[in-house]
Structure formats: structure tokens, C-alpha cells
Design a protein around this motif. Sequence first.
Motif, mmCIF file in Angstrom:
data_model
loop_
_atom_site.group_PDB
_atom_site.id
_atom_site.type_symbol
_atom_site.label_atom_id
_atom_site.label_comp_id
_atom_site.label_asym_id
_atom_site.label_seq_id
_atom_site.Cartn_x
_atom_site.Cartn_y
_atom_site.Cartn_z
ATOM 1 N N ASP A 189 0.859 10.690 -2.885
ATOM 2 C CA ASP A 189 0.041 11.135 -1.763
ATOM 3 C C ASP A 189 0.348 10.252 -0.550
ATOM 4 O O ASP A 189 -0.065 9.093 -0.498
ATOM 5 C CB ASP A 189 -1.434 11.022 -2.163
ATOM 6 C CG ASP A 189 -2.377 11.393 -1.021
ATOM 7 O OD1 ASP A 189 -1.889 11.756 0.060
ATOM 8 O OD2 ASP A 189 -3.601 11.306 -1.230
ATOM 9 N N TRP A 208 0.824 -1.219 0.000
ATOM 10 C CA TRP A 208 0.000 0.000 0.000
ATOM 11 C C TRP A 208 0.851 1.259 0.000
ATOM 12 O O TRP A 208 0.495 2.275 -0.589
ATOM 13 C CB TRP A 208 -1.027 0.009 1.122
ATOM 14 C CG TRP A 208 -0.537 0.083 2.559
ATOM 15 C CD1 TRP A 208 -0.515 -0.933 3.450
ATOM 16 C CD2 TRP A 208 -0.042 1.225 3.254
ATOM 17 N NE1 TRP A 208 -0.031 -0.523 4.661
ATOM 18 C CE2 TRP A 208 0.266 0.810 4.579
ATOM 19 C CE3 TRP A 208 0.187 2.559 2.918
ATOM 20 C CZ2 TRP A 208 0.785 1.667 5.559
ATOM 21 C CZ3 TRP A 208 0.706 3.421 3.890
ATOM 22 C CH2 TRP A 208 1.001 2.977 5.192
ATOM 23 N N GLU A 231 1.825 2.157 -3.503
ATOM 24 C CA GLU A 231 0.735 2.758 -4.269
ATOM 25 C C GLU A 231 0.616 4.237 -3.874
ATOM 26 O O GLU A 231 0.432 5.105 -4.729
ATOM 27 C CB GLU A 231 -0.578 2.005 -4.006
ATOM 28 C CG GLU A 231 -1.777 2.522 -4.787
ATOM 29 C CD GLU A 231 -1.703 2.270 -6.285
ATOM 30 O OE1 GLU A 231 -0.796 1.527 -6.732
ATOM 31 O OE2 GLU A 231 -2.530 2.847 -7.025
ATOM 32 N N ALA A 232 0.751 4.475 -2.565
ATOM 33 C CA ALA A 232 0.703 5.868 -2.096
ATOM 34 C C ALA A 232 1.832 6.681 -2.726
ATOM 35 O O ALA A 232 1.643 7.823 -3.155
ATOM 36 C CB ALA A 232 0.803 5.906 -0.573
ATOM 37 N N GLN A 263 1.030 7.321 -6.338
ATOM 38 C CA GLN A 263 -0.020 8.331 -6.468
ATOM 39 C C GLN A 263 0.473 9.702 -5.995
ATOM 40 O O GLN A 263 -0.205 10.712 -6.206
ATOM 41 C CB GLN A 263 -1.254 7.928 -5.648
ATOM 42 C CG GLN A 263 -1.904 6.594 -6.064
ATOM 43 C CD GLN A 263 -2.486 6.608 -7.454
ATOM 44 O OE1 GLN A 263 -2.691 7.683 -8.040
ATOM 45 N NE2 GLN A 263 -2.720 5.442 -8.039
ATOM 46 N N TYR A 280 -0.884 10.187 2.183
ATOM 47 C CA TYR A 280 -2.080 9.796 2.955
ATOM 48 C C TYR A 280 -3.006 8.884 2.144
ATOM 49 O O TYR A 280 -4.118 8.598 2.560
ATOM 50 C CB TYR A 280 -2.853 11.055 3.383
ATOM 51 C CG TYR A 280 -2.039 11.937 4.289
ATOM 52 C CD1 TYR A 280 -1.898 11.638 5.644
ATOM 53 C CD2 TYR A 280 -1.394 13.060 3.786
ATOM 54 C CE1 TYR A 280 -1.134 12.441 6.471
ATOM 55 C CE2 TYR A 280 -0.620 13.872 4.607
ATOM 56 C CZ TYR A 280 -0.495 13.558 5.948
ATOM 57 O OH TYR A 280 0.266 14.340 6.770
ATOM 58 N N TYR A 281 -2.539 8.465 1.003
ATOM 59 C CA TYR A 281 -3.391 7.651 0.127
ATOM 60 C C TYR A 281 -3.774 6.348 0.832
ATOM 61 O O TYR A 281 -2.934 5.690 1.453
ATOM 62 C CB TYR A 281 -2.646 7.330 -1.173
ATOM 63 C CG TYR A 281 -3.478 6.574 -2.189
ATOM 64 C CD1 TYR A 281 -4.327 7.247 -3.057
ATOM 65 C CD2 TYR A 281 -3.411 5.187 -2.265
ATOM 66 C CE1 TYR A 281 -5.092 6.555 -3.977
ATOM 67 C CE2 TYR A 281 -4.170 4.486 -3.179
ATOM 68 C CZ TYR A 281 -5.013 5.179 -4.034
ATOM 69 O OH TYR A 281 -5.774 4.487 -4.941
ATOM 70 N N ASN A 282 -5.044 5.996 0.699
ATOM 71 C CA ASN A 282 -5.549 4.772 1.319
ATOM 72 C C ASN A 282 -5.980 3.826 0.194
ATOM 73 O O ASN A 282 -6.791 4.212 -0.655
ATOM 74 C CB ASN A 282 -6.751 5.138 2.199
ATOM 75 C CG ASN A 282 -7.274 3.941 2.968
ATOM 76 O OD1 ASN A 282 -7.105 2.798 2.535
ATOM 77 N ND2 ASN A 282 -7.898 4.207 4.093
ATOM 78 N N HIS A 338 -9.387 3.258 -1.516
ATOM 79 C CA HIS A 338 -9.855 4.046 -2.668
ATOM 80 C C HIS A 338 -9.900 3.172 -3.915
ATOM 81 O O HIS A 338 -10.834 3.237 -4.701
ATOM 82 C CB HIS A 338 -8.911 5.221 -2.950
ATOM 83 C CG HIS A 338 -9.042 6.336 -1.980
ATOM 84 N ND1 HIS A 338 -10.197 7.060 -1.813
ATOM 85 C CD2 HIS A 338 -8.144 6.862 -1.108
ATOM 86 C CE1 HIS A 338 -10.012 7.992 -0.887
ATOM 87 N NE2 HIS A 338 -8.771 7.882 -0.416
#
Lengths: 417, 304
Positions: free
Chosen positions: B224, B215, B218-219, B222, B226-228, B231
Motif C-alpha cells: 500500500d 516507513w 513497510e508500505a 503491506q 499510502y500506508y502510514n 497505523h
Amino acid sequence: METPPSAAICEGFGTVIDKTAYSMTLFQDAGSDPRLAARRFADLLACFGSIGNSILGLPLDFGERKGAIAASIARTAHRPDLEINALYYAGVLSGIGAVGNAALRKGTPPTARIAAMLRWDVPADAARICEQIAGLPAGTADIVRWHMENWDGTGYPDQLRWHTIPVPAQILHLGDVAARVTDPEDALATVNLESGRTYAPEMARTYSSWFHLTGGALDAGGAPLDALAPEASSAVDLLDTMADRLDEHNGTPDRWRRVSALAEGVAEALGAGDEDRRALAIASMLFGIGEAAAEEPENVKFDPLSRLGSAERARNADTAARVLATRETLHAAEATVRSRSEWYDGSGKPGGLQHDAIALSSRILSACIAYEAIDQAHRTQPRPDRLRPIERIETASGSQFDPTVTRALAVVARTHA
Amino acid sequence: MIELHERTRRISPSRLIEVLRRYDVSSVVDPFMGLPTHLNYLKRHGMAVHGGDLLDWFVRVGEGIVANDQTVLRDSEVAEIVEMLPGKIYAIDRFKAWEGVFFSEEQCIYLGVWHDNVRGLRSDGQTGLAVLGLWHVLCYWLLKAQFPDDMQDVPPSELAWSYIRQTEQWVMTNLRHNSVRNADVLATIGAHSADALFLAPPARNSFRNADARIWMWEAWWQGDAYYNIEHAYRNSLFGARSVEEHAYARAMASVLSAAQNYPLIVIQTTEQHLAEFEPLLRDARTHIETIAIHSDEYYLVGRR
């Protein structure tokens, strides 16, 4: 009459040899001695491993050393006995995937880049062979398959990463690096440098503990024979597999079957004794070991009757003999293989032996190998203007070959034709 | 310090190919591909492969090692990824939220620089290779945080350079069309036709327990911190709707139903989950075979 595959192992030139009789030809009966059967089996496993290692350019005993180191590390790490035994044999057999590997076998060589990729298949190919060998400790094949995986996912063949790589496979990887150096301390430096990349940090610690506890010294225990459970036919099946893979590797599929059938016929015609026939049976299966590590098959490079090729043939014979010499079970065939490049008139190599100083089994083997090569070439590219294969062999009778052998070979070849 | 779980599933492509070859398979679709190193293996062995996943970085890596047949990163190009380029303005605070939590200040700055440099690459293949190489750096750093004394201190750019250079070895052509897509399962299944559909279905709710190394990357991709990843999964077939047991079974049944054009379905599962998938596959296929390798490696093969 249709012959079931399990009952007939040799159909070269129409000859069918019953498997039971054939097994007796190869080995003295082990009777009910499981220890003897296990030792014989372990010998063949080690021989197979040596063939793979010689193709990979590694010392002949590399696999045994690798397995012994891995087993020792596993013992230090208090792994279960079954796993420790499996590790030993996984080490012994870890290179057998090289025999027949597309990057290493004879034929048009791939580009360096493709060859590197093809070589990644060696562990998986070795595992597939291990899965077919009855009598190995459970888990051996999986250890072989994954022992070159790297902790960070950059290894081969599967690019497994982290905990998906089984612990015993990681331990064998440590055994591999340690077996490649003469001083285990050099391996310690490598392992520490690669901690977190090639090796899990826990594994690096395990290696470090092993090194500091043992100083890198190995137990003198040898192969754990009790861990093997060979069936009655395991040794013969394994020898068949080795010979088949060797022929595939050398680009001469089924050659051993044809040479064996001829040699058996000639030996029978000449009334050869049991010892000669046993040596001949093993030698005709494994003489290709020498060619396996060479660049080209000897009969592609030189005509089988050419004196120019005698140095090459002697070199190959010596390589094969050295592999056989280290294995008690196969020792009987060593002299047969080593002298197969001698010429009957004493002008051959390596010893310049003459007439009866060359073992009968060697005289038979050399003539049969040459005949088979000429016959195969004749079948694939017939040349009506040239002599028939047996006529060509007869031209070398008395010089390269023993005349009594060539006469018997002519009869056997005519019968088989 | 973040906990690095041991939940990653083992997918052994060298074993999978043995299963596929029993059925003369020469093309495969994997709609749950994850990190597509297994598809790279199958491609290398001559199979046409098509993969799909909802996490974009997996798809980017697939662009690098599955779809890409020849593009590699040369030394000069790698050098331009791993270091801050003079004159270029970087959002070096992009991953500041991770500072002191997962990474050092220097590492967070590098993550920002690499993100911007990789985003600037013009080729999908090169981008994929860089994403894969740099992911190994992230994994190294997270592991080193757990074993600070056992692992070498390697300068970030040097580590990144070596890992990115290494990706070149996985680039090759098999003279077939291979592809990856960022799509949910049914879209991937519907987009291709192949000899076999390979399914290694995610465990129920698995995205909620995703490995930090997955994860987090992926953040990073992206851009970000704080990307979760919820999403990415929220509206997917196996996302929110599969929280409860029956919904998961229904989702799986719909996958098998959508796969009716595939001559063969291969499900990789475990002894523990065999009973979960076998009845579903029996509903979809006439002939079922179970290939048991280990308790944690079972293949359910369904033929029409």
C-alpha cells in the motif's frame, strides 16, 4: 608467597622474573627520552600489525601503507589532526585481530562458510586489543572496529549502515582498498563502482579528490610519533600481549613463557652477555611468528629432533626473522631467530652454520624450543617406555644442539622440574 | 526528492556482546529490535535471541536472519523473485503513487513485481531474506536520487539479484532456539524468559520522524503506497500515549516493571538521555552500573 600478577610476568617452571628487571632485559632503558620510547612503541605496533597481515596473506607493510593512505586522504578532507594520527595507527593495527582469530588459528579448521563468518570478527577483535594498548591516539580502536563496515549495511562486524559508520572508519576503508592495489587508479575505479554500496557517495568523492590532488603519492613522513603517549611499561606490555596472542594462535598457550624461563636460565648458567640475553628474550617471545602463517605448528608436523622438519623450521625462522628485521627495536633478535633452525654440526638450515658461527642465543633458543615441545608432549601423553625429555635432547647433543647448551639445559630443566 | 535523515541509532553488537559477556549472559530478548542485524550477530556468537517489533517488515527480516537456521535462496529462486514471471498477473500499478515522486516508472513497476513475487514465497526464511535484499535496492535507489552522478546505474533485477544473493551469508544455526515476533514491547517481554533484556528505546515520537527508508519499506511490504506507519504504532505502548514527556516515562517504567523476571536489564542510551533512564532503572533494580563508551553510546545495566 603469592606473587601479584603485575609483578611477575613469567612463572613457567616455577621461575618468577621481576618485571622491571625483565624490561631491562628486553630493551635498553629509554631514560627520559620520550621520542625514543615512542619510536620503540611504534616499532612494536608495526610488528604486531605485520604479524596480523602475514596471517591474512597480506604484505608485511600493508598496515602501514593502509594507515598512511588513510591519513593522507583525511588530510585532503581537512579532518582534525587527532583523527589523522588515529587513522594512521588504526591502519597499522587493523589486522591484529587475525592473530588468534578462530578461523585462522591452528587446530581443526572450520568449514569454509563458518570460517568466512569467523573472519568477520577480525576488526572487532583488533579493536578489543587496541583498547587494551595504552598510549594510542584516542579513537583508534573505534576506527579499527568499524573500518570494514559498508555504507549499505552489508559489511562487518556490526553491519552498521549509513551515517552510523564514523567518518574516520569510512576513510580507513578507502585506505584499505587503495593499499590492496599497486596503482591507486585501480582503487579509484573500484571506489566509484562501489559508491553508494560499499562507500558513501561523499566518501567516493573524497577519494577522487585525494587521488586527483596527490596522484596517489604518499608523504614520506612515516609514523606520527608525537601522537603516541606510551607509558614506561607500554612496550613490554605490548610485547607480552603479542607473544600471548601468538601462542594462542599457534595452539601453544603460554609457550613463550616456558621457553623464556628456560632460555633465561641457560643463558645465566652459561654467562651469556647482555646483548645475547636481550636478543634471546625477544626471540623467545616472538619466534612463533613464523608458525603463525603456516598451516600447522612445526612440532605437530615433525618431531622437534627430526631432520625431516628442518626445512619447515628454517622457513618459519626466516618468516619470523623477516618481520623482526624491519623493526629497529626488534632487530637485535633477528639473527637469533633466523639461526634457530641451524644444527650445531653444520647440517642444519638455512645457512649450514657450524659451532660458534651460530650465535649463542640461537643455540640456546633452538635447544629450549625443542625441549619445551618434547616436555609438553610428554606431560600430555606420558610414555613410560620412552626416554625422558631431557634424555631425548641429550641424544641430539653435538649434532643438532651445542653440548654446552644441552648440559646447562639439563641442569635448568632439573631445577625446574 | 526525499530527504534521507541521519537519525538512525548506532547499535554495535560487537560492543553489546562485550557488555553482555561481562555478566555471563547467554540469552537475550530485544523488544525494540528494529532491523535485527544485531540479533543476527548475537546469534552467530552463540546467544539465544528473541526479538519483537511492531513493523512487520522488520519481523520478516528477522524470520530470515534470526529465526531461520538453514534456508537460503538458490540462484533459480532468486531469479524468480527479481524478474516478472511469464504468465503471472502482476499489480504493476500498486506503487504508481510513488512514480515521479520518489522513483521512476520502471522502478515502481519492479517494486510491484517484487512485492507479488516475494508474497508468493512459501518459506518464512526465504521471504525474510528477499525482503532484506530488496530493501537494500530501495535504499540504493533513494540514495541515487540524491547522488545521480556519483553512483552506478545498475539494472533493477541485477541489483536485486546481487543483494538477495548476499543475504545467504547471514544464515546460520547456533543450535539454539531463536525467534522474532510482531508484537508490542510488553507482549515480547512477557513471551520469553532470558538472561537479559536489551532495550534501545525509541526516542519520543520517533515514529513520526521515521526514516523514509524504514516507513517506505513497510508500505511496500503491506502493498500500500499510502500506508502510514502510525497505523502500526497507534495503539502501542510508545505510540500515541507517549507523545508527552510524562507518558513516555510512564511507558518506560511499565517496561521495566514488566521485566522483573529478567536477571539483567541493559539499556543502550546516550549521555544526553542518561538522566532520563537512570532514575527509572534505579526504581526497578537494586544494582545499577553505567558503562560509558562515548557520549552517544552508554549502557545502563541493572541487576536485581
